[in-house]
Design an enzyme around this catalytic site. Sequence first.
Site, PDB file in Angstrom:
ATOM      1  N   CYS A 169       0.852  -1.197   0.000  1.00 50.03           N
ATOM      2  CA  CYS A 169       0.000   0.000   0.000  1.00 50.03           C
ATOM      3  C   CYS A 169       0.878   1.235   0.000  1.00 50.03           C
ATOM      4  O   CYS A 169       1.926   1.253   0.639  1.00 50.03           O
ATOM      5  CB  CYS A 169      -0.875  -0.006   1.249  1.00 50.03           C
ATOM      6  SG  CYS A 169      -1.846   1.499   1.437  1.00 50.03           S
ATOM      7  N   ASP A 170       0.425   2.268  -0.702  1.00 45.14           N
ATOM      8  CA  ASP A 170       1.243   3.481  -0.767  1.00 45.14           C
ATOM      9  C   ASP A 170       0.818   4.571   0.227  1.00 45.14           C
ATOM     10  O   ASP A 170       1.425   5.631   0.275  1.00 45.14           O
ATOM     11  CB  ASP A 170       1.234   4.051  -2.194  1.00 45.14           C
ATOM     12  CG  ASP A 170      -0.159   4.481  -2.630  1.00 45.14           C
ATOM     13  OD1 ASP A 170      -1.072   4.561  -1.788  1.00 45.14           O
ATOM     14  OD2 ASP A 170      -0.333   4.754  -3.828  1.00 45.14           O
ATOM     15  N   HIS A 200      -4.870  -0.015   5.504  1.00 43.86           N
ATOM     16  CA  HIS A 200      -5.764   1.145   5.638  1.00 43.86           C
ATOM     17  C   HIS A 200      -6.361   1.193   7.048  1.00 43.86           C
ATOM     18  O   HIS A 200      -7.518   1.591   7.225  1.00 43.86           O
ATOM     19  CB  HIS A 200      -6.885   1.114   4.567  1.00 43.86           C
ATOM     20  CG  HIS A 200      -6.367   1.372   3.177  1.00 43.86           C
ATOM     21  ND1 HIS A 200      -7.176   1.421   2.076  1.00 43.86           N
ATOM     22  CD2 HIS A 200      -5.114   1.613   2.711  1.00 43.86           C
ATOM     23  CE1 HIS A 200      -6.464   1.676   0.991  1.00 43.86           C
ATOM     24  NE2 HIS A 200      -5.198   1.786   1.353  1.00 43.86           N
ATOM     25  N   TYR A 264      -6.942   6.637   6.754  1.00 46.10           N
ATOM     26  CA  TYR A 264      -8.155   5.849   6.494  1.00 46.10           C
ATOM     27  C   TYR A 264      -8.996   5.584   7.739  1.00 46.10           C
ATOM     28  O   TYR A 264     -10.165   5.211   7.632  1.00 46.10           O
ATOM     29  CB  TYR A 264      -7.803   4.515   5.816  1.00 46.10           C
ATOM     30  CG  TYR A 264      -7.657   4.657   4.322  1.00 46.10           C
ATOM     31  CD1 TYR A 264      -8.748   4.545   3.482  1.00 46.10           C
ATOM     32  CD2 TYR A 264      -6.420   4.938   3.753  1.00 46.10           C
ATOM     33  CE1 TYR A 264      -8.626   4.692   2.112  1.00 46.10           C
ATOM     34  CE2 TYR A 264      -6.281   5.088   2.378  1.00 46.10           C
ATOM     35  CZ  TYR A 264      -7.391   4.963   1.562  1.00 46.10           C
ATOM     36  OH  TYR A 264      -7.270   5.123   0.206  1.00 46.10           O
TER      37      TYR A 264
HETATM   38  P1  NAD Z   1      -7.902   1.571 -13.495  1.00 47.52           P
HETATM   39  O1  NAD Z   1      -9.313   1.129 -13.665  1.00 47.52           O
HETATM   40  O2  NAD Z   1      -7.432   2.761 -14.235  1.00 47.52           O
HETATM   41  O3  NAD Z   1      -6.952   0.368 -13.933  1.00 47.52           O
HETATM   42  C1  NAD Z   1      -7.201  -0.963 -13.655  1.00 47.52           C
HETATM   43  C2  NAD Z   1      -6.992  -1.807 -14.908  1.00 47.52           C
HETATM   44  O4  NAD Z   1      -7.211  -3.174 -14.528  1.00 47.52           O
HETATM   45  C3  NAD Z   1      -7.974  -1.518 -16.040  1.00 47.52           C
HETATM   46  O5  NAD Z   1      -7.281  -1.238 -17.231  1.00 47.52           O
HETATM   47  C4  NAD Z   1      -8.790  -2.801 -16.172  1.00 47.52           C
HETATM   48  O6  NAD Z   1      -9.182  -3.099 -17.495  1.00 47.52           O
HETATM   49  C5  NAD Z   1      -7.818  -3.837 -15.626  1.00 47.52           C
HETATM   50  N1  NAD Z   1      -8.448  -5.065 -15.164  1.00 47.52           N
HETATM   51  C6  NAD Z   1      -9.612  -5.223 -14.497  1.00 47.52           C
HETATM   52  N2  NAD Z   1      -9.837  -6.513 -14.212  1.00 47.52           N
HETATM   53  C7  NAD Z   1      -8.790  -7.208 -14.730  1.00 47.52           C
HETATM   54  C8  NAD Z   1      -8.461  -8.585 -14.769  1.00 47.52           C
HETATM   55  N3  NAD Z   1      -9.243  -9.508 -14.200  1.00 47.52           N
HETATM   56  N4  NAD Z   1      -7.310  -8.955 -15.388  1.00 47.52           N
HETATM   57  C9  NAD Z   1      -6.519  -8.034 -15.956  1.00 47.52           C
HETATM   58  N5  NAD Z   1      -6.776  -6.712 -15.943  1.00 47.52           N
HETATM   59  C10 NAD Z   1      -7.904  -6.305 -15.336  1.00 47.52           C
HETATM   60  O7  NAD Z   1      -7.658   1.737 -11.932  1.00 47.52           O
HETATM   61  P2  NAD Z   1      -6.591   2.610 -11.120  1.00 47.52           P
HETATM   62  O8  NAD Z   1      -7.309   3.709 -10.441  1.00 47.52           O
HETATM   63  O9  NAD Z   1      -5.446   2.938 -11.973  1.00 47.52           O
HETATM   64  O10 NAD Z   1      -6.171   1.601  -9.975  1.00 47.52           O
HETATM   65  C11 NAD Z   1      -5.634   0.341 -10.244  1.00 47.52           C
HETATM   66  C12 NAD Z   1      -5.566  -0.481  -8.995  1.00 47.52           C
HETATM   67  O11 NAD Z   1      -4.544  -0.027  -8.156  1.00 47.52           O
HETATM   68  C13 NAD Z   1      -6.840  -0.458  -8.136  1.00 47.52           C
HETATM   69  O12 NAD Z   1      -7.042  -1.729  -7.582  1.00 47.52           O
HETATM   70  C14 NAD Z   1      -6.501   0.530  -7.067  1.00 47.52           C
HETATM   71  O13 NAD Z   1      -7.300   0.373  -5.929  1.00 47.52           O
HETATM   72  C15 NAD Z   1      -5.077   0.137  -6.843  1.00 47.52           C
HETATM   73  N6  NAD Z   1      -4.251   1.060  -6.080  1.00 47.52           N
HETATM   74  C16 NAD Z   1      -3.750   0.590  -4.929  1.00 47.52           C
HETATM   75  C17 NAD Z   1      -2.953   1.359  -4.156  1.00 47.52           C
HETATM   76  C18 NAD Z   1      -2.484   0.805  -2.856  1.00 47.52           C
HETATM   77  O14 NAD Z   1      -2.110   1.533  -1.973  1.00 47.52           O
HETATM   78  N7  NAD Z   1      -2.503  -0.510  -2.664  1.00 47.52           N
HETATM   79  C19 NAD Z   1      -2.641   2.655  -4.564  1.00 47.52           C
HETATM   80  C20 NAD Z   1      -3.169   3.121  -5.756  1.00 47.52           C
HETATM   81  C21 NAD Z   1      -3.962   2.308  -6.530  1.00 47.52           C
HETATM   82  C1  G6P Z   2      -4.291   5.639  -1.611  1.00 47.89           C
HETATM   83  C2  G6P Z   2      -4.474   4.260  -1.088  1.00 47.89           C
HETATM   84  C3  G6P Z   2      -4.859   3.330  -2.201  1.00 47.89           C
HETATM   85  C4  G6P Z   2      -6.081   3.835  -2.911  1.00 47.89           C
HETATM   86  C5  G6P Z   2      -5.840   5.232  -3.396  1.00 47.89           C
HETATM   87  C6  G6P Z   2      -7.149   5.778  -3.922  1.00 47.89           C
HETATM   88  O1  G6P Z   2      -3.177   5.720  -2.434  1.00 47.89           O
HETATM   89  O2  G6P Z   2      -3.327   3.756  -0.464  1.00 47.89           O
HETATM   90  O3  G6P Z   2      -5.058   2.061  -1.679  1.00 47.89           O
HETATM   91  O4  G6P Z   2      -6.394   3.017  -4.008  1.00 47.89           O
HETATM   92  O5  G6P Z   2      -5.427   6.050  -2.346  1.00 47.89           O
HETATM   93  O6  G6P Z   2      -6.882   6.892  -4.649  1.00 47.89           O
HETATM   94  P1  G6P Z   2      -7.934   7.516  -5.639  1.00 47.89           P
HETATM   95  O7  G6P Z   2      -7.212   8.700  -6.131  1.00 47.89           O
HETATM   96  O8  G6P Z   2      -8.171   6.468  -6.717  1.00 47.89           O
HETATM   97  O9  G6P Z   2      -9.157   7.799  -4.847  1.00 47.89           O
HETATM   98 MN    MN Z   3      -3.612   1.530  -0.109  1.00 50.81          MN
END
Ligand code: NAD
Ligand code: G6P
Ligand code: MN
Length: 441
Positions: A169-170, A200, A264
């Site tokens: 997580c970032d 979170h 969070y």
């Molecule tokens: P986004 O919708 O722009 O990108 C997600 C991509 O995943 C899409 O292109 C979609 O087509 C693809 N996808 C969906 N289901 C799939 C599958 N079964 N197989 C392959 N590809 C698939 O979303 P985003 O806002 O860029 O976020 C991407 C992910 O990163 C989300 O899960 C978000 O919550 C996560 N995220 C996590 C953190 C963290 O702290 N852990 C931080 C930032 C983003």
């Molecule tokens: C933080 C959290 C992520 C989450 C993101 C949502 O970076 O660590 O887990 O996905 O915020 O950001 P957004 O800009 O998509 O609301």
């Molecule tokens: Mn996170």
Amino acid sequence: MRRFSIVVAGGGSTFTPGIILMLLDNLDKLPIRKIKFYDNDADRQAIIAGACEIIIKERAPEIEFYATTDPKEAFTDVDFVMAHIRVGKYAMRELDEKIPLKYDVVGQETCGPGGIAYGMRSIGGVIEILDYMEKYSPDAWMLNYSNPAAIVAEATRRLRPNSKILNICDMPIDIESRMAKILGLESRKELSVRYYGLNHFGWWTDVRDKDGNDLMPRIKEHVSKYGYVVTDGSAQHSDASWDDAFAKAKDVFAMDPETLPNTYLKYYLFPDYVVKHSNKEYTRANEVMDGREKFVFGECKKIIENNSTEGCAMGIDEHASYIVDLARAIAYNTKERMLLIVENNGAISNFDPTAMVEIPCLVGSNGPEPLVMGKIPQFQKGLMEEQVSVEKLVVEAWIEKSYQKLWQALTLSKTVPSASVAKLILDDLIEVNKEYWPELN
Ligand code: NAD
Ligand code: G6P
Ligand code: MN
């Protein structure tokens, strides 16, 4: 020197260009021979891939690059899978947020009923990618950002206990960057922290500089007045709604001035405030679609049209740096101290040993070595026991296809006022998630 092969799963993600820019910026630290994109939405991925192909050609033409929707092509001959998929994309995120709000319950991507609904969609998607990796590149590591990380981590612990997946997580990274700014330090990397919790859902108990000086008092003084708001915040979390989350940390901190909280926690400790300040017709999903998604896809289309990155406004952020540091730690056995979501196993001594907790680990070629955080206070323990039960019940519900357990999970969430409200929300969520959830009985 060994050069690595990386596949980005969720190639069409808004975060993909940032990660590519970060990788290209660090080729001296992590040399790369091949980058591939994998997504199950070819059209969405094509725009990001079209731009990234040009970026890579300009900066490191020796790197082989292609995008595919074919799992065998994608996952064969890779060292790292960097995953950030969003099953159901923003359209489903919007529903996750708006359905609970209809009942005056927190509508959030990863917390409360929205996070539970997202978890029920993500489990299958993440397991599928993990299985492709193990089939086609059994020695690879999956570095996973896909949310909701807490539920995904519990699901992979239950269903693929021996797999090489690290869930990350970032949010703590961004908050630590803010701490560094508060202290007038160059970088969060000058800090050494103790932290415990669920994803979170955690607290810092100690923040020191490399000489061992206690920095908590100065950070606490700032947080007690301004939360984590700093004049020069992150590029990633810069929208007004994020500013509010960083400011609200002031009130979360007041609940326990011994520790410093993750932002969070506001959803669990101040759900009434959150609902009151939510717009039921325009949630964070709308803000992201109108903001980050438009921006990233717009910039990518410009790059493709001009066949050049000249004037491109996309940049790298801490989000990307963390996953690259993690890959380096595994590749070169750096033993860097990083927060990861791992099985507790006694690290928090008075907490469920099977819980997936977020704690500092030393990361090397064999994966994470979790550090002992010891005994935690009653307040945090009580909150965490409730929340970890929600997460475990969601995974059990998914495995057993159990309506009962999912209803229990929603009811147990601190964001939901009663079993009857939980049922109303659940029944609405089932209706819209038919395509993605197992059929519950
Ligand atoms: P986004 O919708 O722009 O990108 C997600 C991509 O995943 C899409 O292109 C979609 O087509 C693809 N996808 C969906 N289901 C799939 C599958 N079964 N197989 C392959 N590809 C698939 O979303 P985003 O806002 O860029 O976020 C991407 C992910 O990163 C989300 O899960 C978000 O919550 C996560 N995220 C996590 C953190 C963290 O702290 N852990 C931080 C930032 C983003
Ligand atoms: C933080 C959290 C992520 C989450 C993101 C949502 O970076 O660590 O887990 O996905 O915020 O950001 P957004 O800009 O998509 O609301
Ligand atoms: Mn996170």
